[in-house]
Write a protein that holds these residues in place. Structure first.
Motif, mmCIF file in Angstrom:
data_model
loop_
_atom_site.group_PDB
_atom_site.id
_atom_site.type_symbol
_atom_site.label_atom_id
_atom_site.label_comp_id
_atom_site.label_asym_id
_atom_site.label_seq_id
_atom_site.Cartn_x
_atom_site.Cartn_y
_atom_site.Cartn_z
ATOM 1 N N LEU A 39 65.143 -0.845 41.522
ATOM 2 C CA LEU A 39 63.990 -1.736 41.453
ATOM 3 C C LEU A 39 62.759 -1.064 40.852
ATOM 4 C CD1 LEU A 39 64.568 -3.324 44.926
ATOM 5 C CD2 LEU A 39 64.361 -4.654 42.832
ATOM 6 N N TYR A 40 62.499 0.189 41.239
ATOM 7 C CA TYR A 40 61.282 0.866 40.822
ATOM 8 C C TYR A 40 61.600 2.322 40.443
ATOM 9 C CZ TYR A 40 59.350 -3.119 43.319
ATOM 10 O OH TYR A 40 59.078 -4.382 43.751
ATOM 11 N N PRO A 41 60.849 2.911 39.513
ATOM 12 C CA PRO A 41 61.128 4.288 39.092
ATOM 13 C C PRO A 41 61.051 5.305 40.222
ATOM 14 C CG PRO A 41 59.671 3.200 37.518
ATOM 15 C CD PRO A 41 59.776 2.290 38.713
ATOM 16 N N ASN A 42 60.216 5.032 41.227
ATOM 17 C CA ASN A 42 60.067 5.994 42.315
ATOM 18 C C ASN A 42 61.027 5.724 43.476
ATOM 19 O OD1 ASN A 42 58.822 3.643 43.090
ATOM 20 N ND2 ASN A 42 57.040 4.632 44.028
ATOM 21 N N ASP A 43 61.951 4.751 43.325
ATOM 22 C CA ASP A 43 62.963 4.527 44.356
ATOM 23 C C ASP A 43 63.923 5.706 44.424
ATOM 24 O OD1 ASP A 43 62.131 2.122 45.357
ATOM 25 O OD2 ASP A 43 63.404 0.906 44.056
ATOM 26 N N ASN A 44 64.615 5.835 45.554
ATOM 27 C CA ASN A 44 65.625 6.877 45.688
ATOM 28 C C ASN A 44 66.686 6.750 44.602
ATOM 29 O OD1 ASN A 44 64.446 7.955 48.007
ATOM 30 N ND2 ASN A 44 65.582 6.572 49.355
ATOM 31 N N HIS A 45 67.248 7.884 44.191
ATOM 32 C CA HIS A 45 68.400 7.874 43.303
ATOM 33 C C HIS A 45 69.598 7.312 44.077
ATOM 34 C CE1 HIS A 45 66.653 11.364 40.661
ATOM 35 N NE2 HIS A 45 65.816 10.357 40.810
ATOM 36 N N ILE A 46 70.410 6.493 43.415
ATOM 37 C CA ILE A 46 71.565 5.882 44.080
ATOM 38 C C ILE A 46 72.791 6.036 43.182
ATOM 39 C CG2 ILE A 46 70.325 4.254 45.537
ATOM 40 C CD1 ILE A 46 70.676 2.147 43.363
ATOM 41 N N ALA A 47 73.963 6.112 43.795
ATOM 42 C CA ALA A 47 75.194 6.344 43.041
ATOM 43 C C ALA A 47 76.299 5.405 43.500
ATOM 44 C CB ALA A 47 75.645 7.788 43.180
ATOM 45 N N PHE A 48 77.103 4.936 42.514
ATOM 46 C CA PHE A 48 78.198 4.011 42.766
ATOM 47 C C PHE A 48 79.429 4.461 41.995
ATOM 48 C CE2 PHE A 48 74.253 1.691 43.193
ATOM 49 C CZ PHE A 48 74.445 0.884 44.301
ATOM 50 N N ASN A 49 80.588 3.929 42.406
ATOM 51 C CA ASN A 49 81.802 4.054 41.608
ATOM 52 C C ASN A 49 82.596 2.748 41.750
ATOM 53 O OD1 ASN A 49 83.156 4.203 44.093
ATOM 54 N ND2 ASN A 49 83.320 6.435 44.025
ATOM 55 N N GLN A 50 83.801 2.708 41.192
ATOM 56 C CA GLN A 50 84.550 1.450 41.195
ATOM 57 C C GLN A 50 84.868 0.978 42.599
ATOM 58 O OE1 GLN A 50 87.689 1.228 38.388
ATOM 59 N NE2 GLN A 50 88.528 -0.691 39.146
ATOM 60 N N ASP A 51 85.049 1.904 43.528
ATOM 61 C CA ASP A 51 85.407 1.541 44.897
ATOM 62 C C ASP A 51 84.188 1.289 45.779
ATOM 63 O OD1 ASP A 51 88.138 1.825 44.320
ATOM 64 O OD2 ASP A 51 88.046 3.987 44.692
ATOM 65 N N SER A 52 82.986 1.324 45.214
ATOM 66 C CA SER A 52 81.782 1.131 46.035
ATOM 67 C C SER A 52 81.658 -0.277 46.584
ATOM 68 C CB SER A 52 80.531 1.457 45.216
ATOM 69 O OG SER A 52 80.372 2.839 45.033
ATOM 70 N N ILE A 53 82.252 -1.252 45.897
ATOM 71 C CA ILE A 53 82.221 -2.620 46.374
ATOM 72 C C ILE A 53 83.645 -3.112 46.613
ATOM 73 C CG2 ILE A 53 81.648 -5.024 45.852
ATOM 74 C CD1 ILE A 53 79.237 -4.128 44.355
ATOM 75 N N VAL A 54 83.908 -3.517 47.843
ATOM 76 C CA VAL A 54 85.166 -4.175 48.203
ATOM 77 C C VAL A 54 84.813 -5.608 48.583
ATOM 78 C CG1 VAL A 54 87.129 -4.230 49.778
ATOM 79 C CG2 VAL A 54 86.227 -2.028 48.966
ATOM 80 N N LEU A 55 85.465 -6.570 47.943
ATOM 81 C CA LEU A 55 85.170 -7.973 48.188
ATOM 82 C C LEU A 55 86.093 -8.512 49.282
ATOM 83 C CD1 LEU A 55 84.433 -10.685 45.532
ATOM 84 C CD2 LEU A 55 86.068 -11.161 47.345
ATOM 85 N N LEU A 56 85.507 -9.198 50.268
ATOM 86 C CA LEU A 56 86.252 -9.740 51.389
ATOM 87 C C LEU A 56 86.102 -11.242 51.419
ATOM 88 C CD1 LEU A 56 84.933 -7.222 54.080
ATOM 89 C CD2 LEU A 56 86.970 -6.968 52.673
ATOM 90 N N THR A 57 87.189 -11.942 51.698
ATOM 91 C CA THR A 57 87.133 -13.381 51.875
ATOM 92 C C THR A 57 87.403 -13.706 53.326
ATOM 93 O OG1 THR A 57 89.492 -13.671 51.361
ATOM 94 C CG2 THR A 57 87.933 -13.815 49.541
ATOM 95 N N GLU A 58 86.728 -14.742 53.849
ATOM 96 C CA GLU A 58 86.891 -15.124 55.250
ATOM 97 C C GLU A 58 88.246 -15.796 55.459
ATOM 98 O OE1 GLU A 58 83.651 -17.475 56.566
ATOM 99 O OE2 GLU A 58 82.165 -16.157 55.713
#
Length: 325
Positions: A306-325
């Motif tokens: 969101l902003y340049p001074n926000d914390n550094h964040i890191a993702f990879n392909q497994d960072s999001i797992v989609l769940l259905t109810e």
């Protein structure tokens, strides 16, 4: 533990609870006023691992304000398959709870997924949220919670005094019975690649990570995203920092048919245990309303800082797992 033993324990400690000052403010996580465990204490975590299933962890939450709402237990535990065991195992246990002055006692099986990052050298961290229905609380101001292993064959599990935080369910993600979970079919990021994680950290905010999920069964129930991200305050930064980012989500569209997208600002708490030498892991469940794309079977997700001074964040392909109810 038998029911009368539970009541004896609760009665014994209730004489002391008014010396504590844990007050639940709407939406604010609160730790217990009282905690004890007879598990094996290792590095500030009590391990429940005995073959006779006598090990337990117990919590008392007090001064719960009255109101017509559900509560949520935000639980972080450690789990492994044996003493000095392997990484990546879930935490399975009985959750037992009751409120002071009511006759209802609930005992349910809980499984918390392992959320450890791939670069976590320990890999024991598990996390999830359990909703306690409002009718269980009624006008009670005290909640008793106990954790026990289910069988001697179950994984070893560990808890401490900060393992369970109590909050209003309106500010948490409800516990959902999950029918299916899906990994992303496509992933792309222009972040800085370090040890299989793409770091979004550029001051111009051009770094992103994107996921596409295909062939998801259509339906009208909301989707859940189990999101795991790393966060720190700078290059080779400190531990214990939370993750904040913009989530763009929707139906990507095909050919001449344009996509439909919405945005949501996401905050994920740092859940790294004290024994984690890195301390970057953040995790949480994000609800995606499906009413505006009810017929879609392909879903697109993009994250940006969101902003340049926000914390550094890191993702990879497994960072999001989609769940259905």
């Amino acid at each position: 533990m038998k029911r009368n033993q539970l009541f004896l324990f609760l009665f014994f400690f209730i004489t002391f609870i008014f010396t504590f000052n844990n007050i639940i403010i709407a939406g604010t996580p609160n730790l217990s006023a009282f905690f004890n465990s007879n598990g094996d204490l290792i590095n500030n975590w009590y391990w429940l691992r005995d073959s006779s299933l006598q090990h337990y962890a117990q919590y008392i939450f007090e001064k719960i304000p009255s109101g017509d709402y559900d509560l949520a237990l935000d639980i972080t535990a450690l789990a492994t398959d044996r003493t000095n065991g392997n990484k990546g195992f879930p935490a399975e246990f009985y959750l037992i709870y009751e409120t002071l002055g009511h006759n209802a006692l609930v005992r349910q099986k809980v499984t918390l997924p392992n959320v450890s990052a791939s670069n976590d050298p320990v890999g024991y961290t598990c996390h999830g949220q359990i909703v306690i229905p409002g009718e269980m609380i009624q006008d009670s101001t005290v909640l008793f919670v106990r954790i026990e292993r289910i069988s001697p064959e179950n994984n070893h599990i560990a808890f401490n005094d900060e393992s369970i935080a109590l909050m209003r369910a309106s500010e948490a993600e409800d516990q959902i019975i999950v029918q299916e979970e899906y990994s992303a079919d496509k992933f792309n990021s222009n972040g800085s690649l370090i040890n299989s994680w793409y770091w979004l950290r550029d001051p111009t905010l051009n770094h992103f990570a994107e996921w596409t999920f295909e062939n998801i069964p259509s339906g009208d129930t909301d989707l859940l995203l189990n999101v795991t991200v790393l966060a720190t305050d700078g290059l080779n930064g400190g531990r214990g920092f939370d993750a904040r980012f913009l989530l763009i989500y929707g139906f990507p569209g095909t050919d001449r048919m344009g996509g439909v997208f919405k945005t949501k600002e996401i905050y994920l708490p740092n859940i790294s245990p004290a024994s984690d030498p890195v301390g970057y892991t953040c995790q949480g469940i994000v609800t995606i309303p499906r009413d505006f794309i009810a017929g879609a079977t392909t879903f697109f997700f993009r994250v940006e800082r969101l902003y340049p001074n926000d914390n550094h964040i890191a993702f990879n392909q497994d960072s999001i797992v989609l769940l259905t109810e």
